[in-house]
Scaffold this motif. Structure first.
Motif, PDB file in Angstrom:
ATOM      1  N   GLN A 190      13.626  -0.416   3.150  1.00  0.00           N
ATOM      2  CA  GLN A 190      13.074  -0.231   4.497  1.00  0.00           C
ATOM      3  C   GLN A 190      11.970   0.818   4.500  1.00  0.00           C
ATOM      4  OE1 GLN A 190      16.354   0.659   7.101  1.00  0.00           O
ATOM      5  NE2 GLN A 190      17.342  -1.329   6.762  1.00  0.00           N
ATOM      6  N   LEU A 191      12.214   1.931   3.812  1.00  0.00           N
ATOM      7  CA  LEU A 191      11.218   2.991   3.755  1.00  0.00           C
ATOM      8  C   LEU A 191      10.006   2.553   2.924  1.00  0.00           C
ATOM      9  CD1 LEU A 191      13.492   6.135   3.372  1.00  0.00           C
ATOM     10  CD2 LEU A 191      12.121   5.494   5.356  1.00  0.00           C
ATOM     11  N   GLN A 192      10.265   1.755   1.889  1.00  0.00           N
ATOM     12  CA  GLN A 192       9.152   1.215   1.109  1.00  0.00           C
ATOM     13  C   GLN A 192       8.241   0.358   1.969  1.00  0.00           C
ATOM     14  OE1 GLN A 192      10.718  -0.788  -2.486  1.00  0.00           O
ATOM     15  NE2 GLN A 192       9.112   0.309  -3.560  1.00  0.00           N
ATOM     16  N   ARG A 193       8.839  -0.513   2.760  1.00  0.00           N
ATOM     17  CA  ARG A 193       8.039  -1.375   3.630  1.00  0.00           C
ATOM     18  C   ARG A 193       7.255  -0.558   4.655  1.00  0.00           C
ATOM     19  NH1 ARG A 193      12.620  -4.784   3.342  1.00  0.00           N
ATOM     20  NH2 ARG A 193      13.431  -3.917   5.310  1.00  0.00           N
ATOM     21  N   LEU A 194       7.912   0.463   5.213  1.00  0.00           N
ATOM     22  CA  LEU A 194       7.229   1.298   6.203  1.00  0.00           C
ATOM     23  C   LEU A 194       6.053   2.028   5.567  1.00  0.00           C
ATOM     24  CD1 LEU A 194       6.979   2.433   9.012  1.00  0.00           C
ATOM     25  CD2 LEU A 194       8.755   4.127   8.465  1.00  0.00           C
ATOM     26  N   CYS A 195       6.246   2.552   4.356  1.00  0.00           N
ATOM     27  CA  CYS A 195       5.136   3.206   3.650  1.00  0.00           C
ATOM     28  C   CYS A 195       4.001   2.221   3.397  1.00  0.00           C
ATOM     29  CB  CYS A 195       5.624   3.780   2.319  1.00  0.00           C
ATOM     30  SG  CYS A 195       6.636   5.260   2.458  1.00  0.00           S
ATOM     31  N   GLY A 196       4.346   0.984   3.022  1.00  0.00           N
ATOM     32  CA  GLY A 196       3.321  -0.024   2.784  1.00  0.00           C
ATOM     33  C   GLY A 196       2.549  -0.369   4.041  1.00  0.00           C
ATOM     34  N   HIS A 197       3.266  -0.512   5.167  1.00  0.00           N
ATOM     35  CA  HIS A 197       2.598  -0.812   6.436  1.00  0.00           C
ATOM     36  C   HIS A 197       1.674   0.332   6.857  1.00  0.00           C
ATOM     37  CE1 HIS A 197       4.892  -4.359   6.588  1.00  0.00           C
ATOM     38  NE2 HIS A 197       5.977  -3.894   7.186  1.00  0.00           N
ATOM     39  N   LEU A 198       2.154   1.554   6.694  1.00  0.00           N
ATOM     40  CA  LEU A 198       1.338   2.709   7.070  1.00  0.00           C
ATOM     41  C   LEU A 198       0.108   2.831   6.165  1.00  0.00           C
ATOM     42  CD1 LEU A 198       4.101   5.397   7.790  1.00  0.00           C
ATOM     43  CD2 LEU A 198       2.660   4.222   9.467  1.00  0.00           C
ATOM     44  N   ALA A 199       0.264   2.484   4.888  1.00  0.00           N
ATOM     45  CA  ALA A 199      -0.870   2.542   3.967  1.00  0.00           C
ATOM     46  C   ALA A 199      -1.935   1.526   4.370  1.00  0.00           C
ATOM     47  CB  ALA A 199      -0.406   2.289   2.534  1.00  0.00           C
ATOM     48  N   ILE A 200      -1.513   0.323   4.734  1.00  0.00           N
ATOM     49  CA  ILE A 200      -2.476  -0.689   5.181  1.00  0.00           C
ATOM     50  C   ILE A 200      -3.157  -0.239   6.467  1.00  0.00           C
ATOM     51  CG2 ILE A 200      -2.693  -3.047   6.063  1.00  0.00           C
ATOM     52  CD1 ILE A 200      -0.409  -3.824   4.152  1.00  0.00           C
ATOM     53  N   ALA A 201      -2.364   0.329   7.388  1.00  0.00           N
ATOM     54  CA  ALA A 201      -2.935   0.820   8.648  1.00  0.00           C
ATOM     55  C   ALA A 201      -3.947   1.930   8.387  1.00  0.00           C
ATOM     56  CB  ALA A 201      -1.823   1.314   9.572  1.00  0.00           C
ATOM     57  N   THR A 202      -3.662   2.781   7.413  1.00  0.00           N
ATOM     58  CA  THR A 202      -4.593   3.859   7.067  1.00  0.00           C
ATOM     59  C   THR A 202      -5.887   3.296   6.508  1.00  0.00           C
ATOM     60  OG1 THR A 202      -2.729   5.327   6.566  1.00  0.00           O
ATOM     61  CG2 THR A 202      -4.882   5.953   5.684  1.00  0.00           C
ATOM     62  N   TRP A 203      -5.767   2.292   5.641  1.00  0.00           N
ATOM     63  CA  TRP A 203      -6.965   1.667   5.064  1.00  0.00           C
ATOM     64  C   TRP A 203      -7.825   1.034   6.157  1.00  0.00           C
ATOM     65  CZ3 TRP A 203      -8.119  -3.753   4.262  1.00  0.00           C
ATOM     66  CH2 TRP A 203      -9.252  -3.968   3.467  1.00  0.00           C
TER      67      TRP A 203
END
Length: 304
Positions: free
Chosen positions: A8-21
């Motif tokens: 769950q935390l991995q997915r959240l980090c991935g979503h936030l990384a895409i949002a940051t990009w």
């Protein structure tokens, strides 16, 4: 480590990384469209959270950039809260690293405010992008720290220090590019031979950075990581092409300029993500062929 919490935390980090990009791209569009001061105040815009009467393309870009940044901050706050609540199931130090990301968000918000109040001062604008890139890299590191410990996830089979050196070179190039853009060095150099040193620093920086990445891709290809090497080479080629177009058309084609910044951030993220995966995997030196053999053996193994 509890698998469900980590995933769950991995997915959240991935979503936030895409949002940051994506936010980096929106910030680039705000700059090239001369919308950085479209909202003269901060954090409000014309004294309102939703300035309907003043809306045009420039105001919308600046307003949406702030809205997206606020949403990213809230997402990071959720990430930190979940990390501390589940800290007994996570790697040691992970919640503290997540808290460091939240501090970067605070620094980024401060730089965003100063960007407006200091009227787009070039060093603040450059630091604003630099902090965003550090935040992106930090999220990718948090994500990689939660990866399953398996030889099948160990990649790439290339020296980790070399990956780190290439990532640092790309980061420096991104900062130099931001400096060129924030000082309008390309226009000033071509028009009156001013700030040519700033422009040349970015242009000359292309040479060692390209050589580093090309060698890195070559080593990866030679060691069997052909897919990874192709992806890295593709990103590098696209970035060089966009950079040439940006220079050739003197920043007059906005999508080229924004794309150049976004692909640079993607290249940095790709290198950082690969380096973190290699660092956190205890079997990072396993070559691609060996990993394939392990997978085949697991599929054909018959229990006693």
């Amino acid at each position: 480590m509890t698998t469900s919490i980590a995933s769950q935390l991995q997915r959240l980090c991935g979503h936030l990384a895409i949002a940051t990009w994506l936010l980096i791209g929106i910030g680039g569009a705000t700059r090239v469209m001369n919308a950085g001061l479209a909202c003269p105040d901060w954090p409000l815009c014309y004294g309102s959270w939703l300035p309907w009467q003043q809306f045009n393309l420039q105001v919308f870009l600046e307003w949406f950039h702030r809205l997206d940044a606020a949403a990213l901050g809230l997402g990071t706050l959720v990430l930190v809260a979940l990390g501390w609540r589940s800290r007994s199931h996570l790697p040691r130090g992970w919640p503290w690293a997540a808290t460091g990301c939240l501090l970067l968000i605070g620094l980024q918000a401060t730089l965003g405010a100063l960007t407006v109040t200091e009227l787009l001062r070039f060093d603040i604008v450059t630091a604003h992008l630099g902090t965003a890139l550090l935040f992106l890299v930090s999220l990718l590191g948090l994500k990689a720290a939660l990866q399953p410990r398996s030889p099948l996830t160990a990649e790439p089979a290339v020296p980790l220090p070399f990956i780190a050196l290439a990532a640092i070179a790309v980061y420096v190039q991104c900062l130099l590019g931001a400096l060129v853009g924030s000082r309008w060095a390309l226009h000033q150099c071509l028009a009156g031979s001013q700030l040519c040193g700033v422009l040349q620093s970015h242009l000359w920086g292309v040479v060692p950075t390209t050589l580093l990445i090309a060698i890195l891709a070559g080593v990866a290809w030679w060691r069997g990581q052909r897919r990874w090497a192709s992806q890295l080479g593709g990103l590098l080629s696209l970035q060089l092409l966009l950079g040439w177009g940006t220079y050739h058309w003197h920043l007059q084609i906005e999508p080229l300029t924004v794309g150049h910044q976004m692909v640079g951030a993607a290249l940095l993220g790709f290198l950082a993500s690969s380096g973190f995966r290699a660092h956190f995997s205890p079997l990072s030196s396993v070559p691609e062929e060996s990993m394939y053999d392990v997978k085949q053996r697991q599929q054909t193994e018959v229990p006693a």
